[in-house]
Design a protein around this motif. Structure first.
Motif, PDB file in Angstrom:
ATOM      1  N   VAL A  33     -37.602 -13.990  34.676  1.00 47.52           N
ATOM      2  CA  VAL A  33     -38.714 -14.510  33.938  1.00 47.52           C
ATOM      3  C   VAL A  33     -38.645 -13.722  32.673  1.00 47.52           C
ATOM      4  O   VAL A  33     -38.627 -14.012  31.398  1.00 47.52           O
ATOM      5  CB  VAL A  33     -39.921 -14.658  34.628  1.00 47.52           C
ATOM      6  CG1 VAL A  33     -40.976 -15.072  33.769  1.00 47.52           C
ATOM      7  CG2 VAL A  33     -39.827 -15.499  35.722  1.00 47.52           C
ATOM      8  N   LYS A  48     -37.822 -15.118  28.787  1.00 40.88           N
ATOM      9  CA  LYS A  48     -39.057 -15.038  28.027  1.00 40.88           C
ATOM     10  C   LYS A  48     -38.550 -14.105  26.619  1.00 40.88           C
ATOM     11  O   LYS A  48     -39.062 -14.403  25.719  1.00 40.88           O
ATOM     12  CB  LYS A  48     -40.290 -14.873  28.552  1.00 40.88           C
ATOM     13  CG  LYS A  48     -40.804 -15.645  29.655  1.00 40.88           C
ATOM     14  CD  LYS A  48     -41.308 -17.177  29.088  1.00 40.88           C
ATOM     15  CE  LYS A  48     -41.712 -17.899  29.794  1.00 40.88           C
ATOM     16  NZ  LYS A  48     -42.371 -19.275  29.334  1.00 40.88           N
ATOM     17  N   ILE A  98     -43.645 -17.114  37.716  1.00 39.52           N
ATOM     18  CA  ILE A  98     -42.105 -17.095  38.225  1.00 39.52           C
ATOM     19  C   ILE A  98     -41.972 -18.603  38.410  1.00 39.52           C
ATOM     20  O   ILE A  98     -40.871 -19.164  37.850  1.00 39.52           O
ATOM     21  CB  ILE A  98     -42.101 -16.437  39.607  1.00 39.52           C
ATOM     22  CG1 ILE A  98     -42.170 -15.089  39.312  1.00 39.52           C
ATOM     23  CG2 ILE A  98     -40.712 -16.969  40.221  1.00 39.52           C
ATOM     24  CD1 ILE A  98     -42.125 -14.189  40.678  1.00 39.52           C
ATOM     25  N   ALA A 150     -41.627 -20.638  34.919  1.00 37.49           N
ATOM     26  CA  ALA A 150     -40.289 -20.434  34.176  1.00 37.49           C
ATOM     27  C   ALA A 150     -39.311 -20.841  34.669  1.00 37.49           C
ATOM     28  O   ALA A 150     -38.302 -21.295  34.276  1.00 37.49           O
ATOM     29  CB  ALA A 150     -40.419 -18.637  34.040  1.00 37.49           C
ATOM     30  N   HIS A 201     -44.221 -12.250  32.335  1.00 33.45           N
ATOM     31  CA  HIS A 201     -43.812 -11.860  30.755  1.00 33.45           C
ATOM     32  C   HIS A 201     -44.735 -10.831  30.308  1.00 33.45           C
ATOM     33  O   HIS A 201     -44.493  -9.878  29.646  1.00 33.45           O
ATOM     34  CB  HIS A 201     -43.246 -13.091  30.264  1.00 33.45           C
ATOM     35  CG  HIS A 201     -42.795 -12.718  28.643  1.00 33.45           C
ATOM     36  ND1 HIS A 201     -41.923 -11.788  28.439  1.00 33.45           N
ATOM     37  CD2 HIS A 201     -43.565 -13.498  27.671  1.00 33.45           C
ATOM     38  CE1 HIS A 201     -41.754 -11.805  26.976  1.00 33.45           C
ATOM     39  NE2 HIS A 201     -42.895 -12.567  26.465  1.00 33.45           N
TER      40      HIS A 201
END
Length: 441
Positions: A56, A60, A182, A185, A340
């Motif tokens: 992730v 990101k 998680i 994403a 993130h």
């Protein structure tokens, strides 16, 4: 019957951190495990979660630089990400037990149950401990509603072969936020259902609200002030009836807290005091049976139930068993909600800050224009510094993609009591997050 200097119940980070130093000191040690050697954190908790989170973070971070020199589309390949996780976790039980064997620590597998204050039964075997350390940890609490058998938990999420199209999380704590990030994403449509309007209750409400607002822009749907009443299976979906109407999903993850693993211990055969929150200990981590200690998440305690806290308690108990010492003195403890965009804090608890608001004042600094956060293209970044009436720093909350790194810098200031004047005499590598520290203080 085998007799040991110390019997440890639980082979997680806490149990291991007691076992090794005592064995090195020449003690005869036994350790009992009823599940996976190594415990929850490395097998099905913080470590595998953070391995998945790495995917992730990379995705990101790249997206933050789109139109700033980075182009192309990135996606998470769930089977490959799970393989990355499993390359670590699959070896944990075997390597943990092998390490114990190499150290000469006796190992028993099965449920530990007290026969009397010094005797423990493991299935048909009984052993005796001059001293005993209980480090059995916690497990997920099961929400008591109709259809609770359809609930799945963090362990199930961390073992998913594929990510479902839709996932609904019940609960508003660390586990929900981290697993939801998680899942989103990785391509799932994510909903979070929480019974009041204040998720992450141990954190600053304004910063929590900002994190929720950010996650909403990422596509996560929040149902706050919403209570689940029933879960039903409808064809290939699950229907969650709530006080605000039905919600539909492919997978329901329950994350409504954790409860201590005490039931099978048969503690009523001892004088150990405990309730639904865990085992009670004194300021030397001793139970009402002075030779029985409790450490880690199985305790009923106010300090955060985190892996490094459990390890800290374990080191203390190992020292205590080898000789008298002063009462345990916890340092300041940083806590982080990973994602993130991360939320981290350290210092005086939010409960104390709210209950004694007249004794504190604060300032919020927008970090988005600071070089460190401009470089990361992190427009949400901000920090709150809370001071007492003597203008001494009391607490810090930070919302940023590198909040986990920055909060550790404040461990030195708040924990090791390195003054702002002393820090100003330190030359940090520049430009780095640490080099911002003197400007913040």
């Amino acid at each position: 019957m085998q007799t040991y200097d110390v019997v440890i119940i639980g082979s997680g980070p806490a149990g291991l951190a007691v076992a090794y130093p005592l064995r090195e000191a020449g003690k005869k040690i036994a350790i009992i495990e009823n599940d996976l050697w190594g415990g929850t954190c490395p097998n099905r908790g913080c470590d595998p979660k953070k391995l998945l989170m790495r995917g992730v973070e990379v995705k990101k971070a790249a997206e933050a630089m789109f139109d700033h020199g980075v182009s192309g589309q990135l996606s998470l390949d769930w089977p490959q990400l799970m393989a990355f996780k499993k390359a670590y976790t699959d070896n944990v039980p075997q390597s943990t037990e092998a390490g114990l064997a190499q150290a000469g620590i006796d190992r028993y597998e099965g449920e530990a149950s007290f026969v009397d204050p010094h005797t423990i039964a493991i299935d048909q075997i009984q052993i005796r401990g001059e001293k005993i350390v209980v480090a059995t940890g916690q497990r997920p609490a099961v929400l008591d509603i109709v259809g609770k058998e359809f609930l799945r938990f963090s362990t199930d999420f961390l073992a998913l072969a594929e990510i479902p199209q839709d996932i609904l999380f019940i609960g508003g704590g660390y586990i929900t936020f981290e697993l939801a990030v998680i899942a989103q994403a990785a391509g799932a449509k994510v909903q979070i259902l929480h019974h009041n309007d204040q998720p992450l209750k141990g954190f600053d409400p304004e910063f929590t609200a900002d994190l929720v607002a950010y996650l909403r822009t990422q596509g996560i749907v929040f149902h706050l002030n919403t209570t689940p009443k029933e879960i039903r299976k409808v064809e290939s979906d699950y229907l969650i009836e709530t006080d605000h109407g039905p919600l539909r999903t492919k997978l329901v993850i329950g994350a409504t807290g954790r409860i201590p693993n005490t039931e099978s211990l048969n503690l009523t055969q001892t004088a150990v005091d405990f309730d639904q929150h865990g085992i009670f200990v004194d300021d030397h981590l001793r139970t009402k049976e002075p030779h029985i200690y409790g450490i880690g998440d199985v305790l009923a305690k106010d300090v955060p139930k985190l892996t490094p806290v459990a390890s800290f308690e374990a080191a203390y108990v190992a020292d205590a068993i080898m000789g008298d010492q002063a009462a345990i003195d916890y340092p300041v403890i940083p806590t982080v909600v990973f994602g993130h965009l991360k939320l981290a804090r350290i210092g005086v608890s939010e409960r104390v800050l709210q209950e004694q608001a007249a004794q504190y004042h604060s300032e919020v600094i927008d970090l988005a224009t600071w070089y460190t956060y401009r470089r990361l293209n992190d427009p949400q970044s901000q920090i709150k510094l809370v001071y007492d009436n003597e203008d001494k720093l009391a607490a810090v909350t930070i919302l940023a993609t590198i909040a986990d790194e920055v909060i550790n810098d404040f461990v030195y200031h708040l924990g090791a009591q390195v003054s702002a004047e002393q820090l100003k005499k330190v030359i940090f590598a520049y430009p780095t997050p640490s080099s911002d520290l003197t400007a913040l203080l």
